[in-house]
Write a protein that holds these residues in place. Sequence first.
Motif, PDB file in Angstrom:
ATOM      1  N   GLU A 144       0.455  -1.162  -0.211  1.00  0.00           N
ATOM      2  CA  GLU A 144       0.097  -0.128  -0.430  1.00  0.00           C
ATOM      3  C   GLU A 144       0.418   1.611  -0.014  1.00  0.00           C
ATOM      4  OE1 GLU A 144      -4.420  -0.964   2.232  1.00  0.00           O
ATOM      5  OE2 GLU A 144      -2.365  -0.278   3.255  1.00  0.00           O
ATOM      6  N   ILE A 145       1.870   1.073   0.444  1.00  0.00           N
ATOM      7  CA  ILE A 145       2.696   2.108   0.399  1.00  0.00           C
ATOM      8  C   ILE A 145       3.609   2.861  -0.636  1.00  0.00           C
ATOM      9  CG2 ILE A 145       3.841   2.040   3.449  1.00  0.00           C
ATOM     10  CD1 ILE A 145       6.336   0.772   2.131  1.00  0.00           C
ATOM     11  N   ASP A 146       4.640   3.778  -0.822  1.00  0.00           N
ATOM     12  CA  ASP A 146       4.833   3.842  -2.202  1.00  0.00           C
ATOM     13  C   ASP A 146       6.398   2.935  -2.148  1.00  0.00           C
ATOM     14  OD1 ASP A 146       3.459   6.041  -2.754  1.00  0.00           O
ATOM     15  OD2 ASP A 146       4.697   7.394  -1.660  1.00  0.00           O
ATOM     16  N   HIS A 147       5.963   2.294  -3.305  1.00  0.00           N
ATOM     17  CA  HIS A 147       7.355   1.439  -3.267  1.00  0.00           C
ATOM     18  C   HIS A 147       7.972   0.739  -5.183  1.00  0.00           C
ATOM     19  CE1 HIS A 147       3.618  -0.527  -4.550  1.00  0.00           C
ATOM     20  NE2 HIS A 147       4.210  -1.544  -5.714  1.00  0.00           N
ATOM     21  N   LEU A 148       8.869   0.143  -5.013  1.00  0.00           N
ATOM     22  CA  LEU A 148       9.495   0.205  -6.504  1.00  0.00           C
ATOM     23  C   LEU A 148       8.290  -0.831  -7.074  1.00  0.00           C
ATOM     24  CD1 LEU A 148      13.477   0.437  -6.258  1.00  0.00           C
ATOM     25  CD2 LEU A 148      12.366   1.692  -7.182  1.00  0.00           C
ATOM     26  N   GLN A 149       8.358  -1.203  -8.513  1.00  0.00           N
ATOM     27  CA  GLN A 149       7.205  -1.525  -8.704  1.00  0.00           C
ATOM     28  C   GLN A 149       8.500  -3.125  -9.325  1.00  0.00           C
ATOM     29  OE1 GLN A 149       4.941  -1.681 -10.255  1.00  0.00           O
ATOM     30  NE2 GLN A 149       3.555  -3.202 -10.462  1.00  0.00           N
ATOM     31  N   ARG A 150       9.006  -3.041  -8.664  1.00  0.00           N
ATOM     32  CA  ARG A 150      10.423  -4.750  -9.400  1.00  0.00           C
ATOM     33  C   ARG A 150       9.916  -5.408  -8.035  1.00  0.00           C
ATOM     34  NH1 ARG A 150      15.311  -4.998  -9.581  1.00  0.00           N
ATOM     35  NH2 ARG A 150      15.165  -5.999  -7.828  1.00  0.00           N
ATOM     36  N   THR A 151      10.072  -4.826  -7.112  1.00  0.00           N
ATOM     37  CA  THR A 151       9.988  -5.404  -5.810  1.00  0.00           C
ATOM     38  C   THR A 151       8.643  -5.822  -5.401  1.00  0.00           C
ATOM     39  OG1 THR A 151      11.233  -3.680  -4.828  1.00  0.00           O
ATOM     40  CG2 THR A 151      10.048  -4.839  -2.992  1.00  0.00           C
ATOM     41  N   GLN A 152       7.734  -5.656  -6.422  1.00  0.00           N
ATOM     42  CA  GLN A 152       7.025  -6.713  -5.745  1.00  0.00           C
ATOM     43  C   GLN A 152       6.415  -8.161  -6.509  1.00  0.00           C
ATOM     44  OE1 GLN A 152       2.156  -5.696  -6.655  1.00  0.00           O
ATOM     45  NE2 GLN A 152       3.147  -3.074  -7.082  1.00  0.00           N
ATOM     46  N   LYS A 153       7.899  -8.615  -6.961  1.00  0.00           N
ATOM     47  CA  LYS A 153       7.968  -9.649  -7.655  1.00  0.00           C
ATOM     48  C   LYS A 153       8.175 -10.959  -6.462  1.00  0.00           C
ATOM     49  CE  LYS A 153      12.631  -9.083  -9.357  1.00  0.00           C
ATOM     50  NZ  LYS A 153      13.363  -8.763 -10.741  1.00  0.00           N
ATOM     51  N   HIS A 154       9.031  -9.998  -5.285  1.00  0.00           N
ATOM     52  CA  HIS A 154       9.141 -11.057  -3.753  1.00  0.00           C
ATOM     53  C   HIS A 154       8.735 -11.163  -3.492  1.00  0.00           C
ATOM     54  CE1 HIS A 154      13.556 -10.214  -6.065  1.00  0.00           C
ATOM     55  NE2 HIS A 154      13.074  -8.861  -5.593  1.00  0.00           N
ATOM     56  N   ILE A 155       7.623 -10.991  -3.470  1.00  0.00           N
ATOM     57  CA  ILE A 155       6.198 -11.555  -2.741  1.00  0.00           C
ATOM     58  C   ILE A 155       5.345 -12.373  -3.563  1.00  0.00           C
ATOM     59  CG2 ILE A 155       3.226 -11.457  -1.281  1.00  0.00           C
ATOM     60  CD1 ILE A 155       5.931  -9.061   0.233  1.00  0.00           C
ATOM     61  N   SER A 156       5.444 -13.406  -3.605  1.00  0.00           N
ATOM     62  CA  SER A 156       4.413 -14.494  -4.664  1.00  0.00           C
ATOM     63  C   SER A 156       2.781 -14.007  -4.088  1.00  0.00           C
ATOM     64  CB  SER A 156       4.754 -15.671  -4.706  1.00  0.00           C
ATOM     65  OG  SER A 156       6.211 -16.429  -4.910  1.00  0.00           O
ATOM     66  N   ASP A 157       1.678 -14.275  -5.390  1.00  0.00           N
ATOM     67  CA  ASP A 157       0.635 -14.634  -5.656  1.00  0.00           C
ATOM     68  C   ASP A 157      -0.197 -15.829  -5.683  1.00  0.00           C
ATOM     69  OD1 ASP A 157      -2.161 -13.457  -5.278  1.00  0.00           O
ATOM     70  OD2 ASP A 157      -2.094 -11.740  -6.317  1.00  0.00           O
ATOM     71  N   PRO A 158      -0.561 -16.233  -4.669  1.00  0.00           N
ATOM     72  CA  PRO A 158      -1.328 -17.327  -4.921  1.00  0.00           C
ATOM     73  C   PRO A 158      -2.576 -17.004  -6.004  1.00  0.00           C
ATOM     74  CG  PRO A 158      -0.635 -18.146  -2.489  1.00  0.00           C
ATOM     75  CD  PRO A 158      -0.415 -16.372  -3.338  1.00  0.00           C
ATOM     76  N   LEU A 159      -3.019 -16.142  -5.814  1.00  0.00           N
ATOM     77  CA  LEU A 159      -3.875 -15.955  -7.048  1.00  0.00           C
ATOM     78  C   LEU A 159      -3.988 -15.831  -8.337  1.00  0.00           C
ATOM     79  CD1 LEU A 159      -6.637 -14.703  -4.250  1.00  0.00           C
ATOM     80  CD2 LEU A 159      -5.958 -16.823  -4.557  1.00  0.00           C
ATOM     81  N   LYS A 160      -2.604 -15.516  -8.646  1.00  0.00           N
ATOM     82  CA  LYS A 160      -1.950 -14.953  -9.826  1.00  0.00           C
ATOM     83  C   LYS A 160      -1.102 -16.676 -10.124  1.00  0.00           C
ATOM     84  CE  LYS A 160      -1.754 -10.136  -9.549  1.00  0.00           C
ATOM     85  NZ  LYS A 160      -0.639  -9.372 -10.187  1.00  0.00           N
ATOM     86  N   ASN A 161      -1.825 -18.047  -9.998  1.00  0.00           N
ATOM     87  CA  ASN A 161      -1.292 -19.471  -9.658  1.00  0.00           C
ATOM     88  C   ASN A 161      -0.221 -20.113  -9.239  1.00  0.00           C
ATOM     89  OD1 ASN A 161      -2.370 -21.990 -10.799  1.00  0.00           O
ATOM     90  ND2 ASN A 161      -0.942 -21.836 -12.846  1.00  0.00           N
ATOM     91  N   SER A 162       0.623 -19.153  -8.134  1.00  0.00           N
ATOM     92  CA  SER A 162       2.082 -19.227  -7.467  1.00  0.00           C
ATOM     93  C   SER A 162       2.247 -20.000  -6.708  1.00  0.00           C
ATOM     94  CB  SER A 162       3.038 -18.220  -7.301  1.00  0.00           C
ATOM     95  OG  SER A 162       4.098 -17.944  -6.244  1.00  0.00           O
ATOM     96  N   ALA A 163       2.694 -20.961  -6.586  1.00  0.00           N
ATOM     97  CA  ALA A 163       2.549 -21.773  -5.927  1.00  0.00           C
ATOM     98  C   ALA A 163       3.527 -21.466  -4.300  1.00  0.00           C
ATOM     99  CB  ALA A 163       3.630 -22.945  -5.467  1.00  0.00           C
ATOM    100  N   ALA A 164       4.153 -20.322  -4.618  1.00  0.00           N
ATOM    101  CA  ALA A 164       4.505 -19.268  -3.441  1.00  0.00           C
ATOM    102  C   ALA A 164       4.831 -19.980  -1.594  1.00  0.00           C
ATOM    103  CB  ALA A 164       3.291 -18.923  -2.715  1.00  0.00           C
TER     104      ALA A 164
END
Length: 254
Positions: A144-164
């Motif tokens: 929710e805070i300001d962040h680099l877009q690239r950083t999002q890849k370091h938390i996987s999302d099961p709803l996007k079919n990742s085993a996380a």
Amino acid sequence: MNSIELKDFLDTKVEQYNNLKFIESDPIQIPHQFSTKEDVEISGFLSATIAWGNRKSIIKNANRMMQLLEHSPYDFVMNHKESDLEALKPFVHRTFNGLDFISFVKGLQHIYKSHSGLESVFAKYDEKGTLQNAIHSFKHLFFEIDHLQRTQKHISDPLKNSAAKRINMFLRWMIRQDASGVDFGIWKSISPAHLSCPLDVHSGNVARKLGLLKRKQNDAKALMELDTSLRKLDFNDPVKYDFALFGLGVFEGF
């Protein structure tokens, strides 16, 4: 082997690997350096985040993270000044760099200040006997805070079919009640029955050889299939079999 023989075999392997010797070569040794709940949570979360690649390198760099956080991760997260973050910039573990590290420190501060902490978030979104939706919601809140877009890849999302795998491993550490003293079990508000196995190449390959998993990709659908198989073996503590699958794959080349 039939289902009874399979359960007996895996239960034996759990007993073999789910003990304090396991800690010696596993990233879970990092949060074991701490005693307070928040320090364990934050050190565990950061260590799990970089837990891919060579295990010695993971442990070395996770220790480096703790050094940069002055061996007081919760205090650093909550009370750092902007100037303190400069020391984090040179950090790198594979594709996770110092700018990602800074974003994670700020994201963690946001979770504790605005959402009552890590356990509170996962407990709030714990539903339907699985934590995969909670992981998705956590990721949304974390960024929710300001962040680099690239950083999002370091938390996987099961709803996007990742085993996380990494965040499921972190949740095992925090939630699973472990008489052997490997997992912490400090999050009492979430049932270990809702945990999912940290699915990676080792546990996936062993699970397929044992007939616990048919799907070839290690993705969210495979995780659901493996969860179903493991809950038939032990509904209340399904992810204890992570020790068996991982041990068979890594230590025995099964």
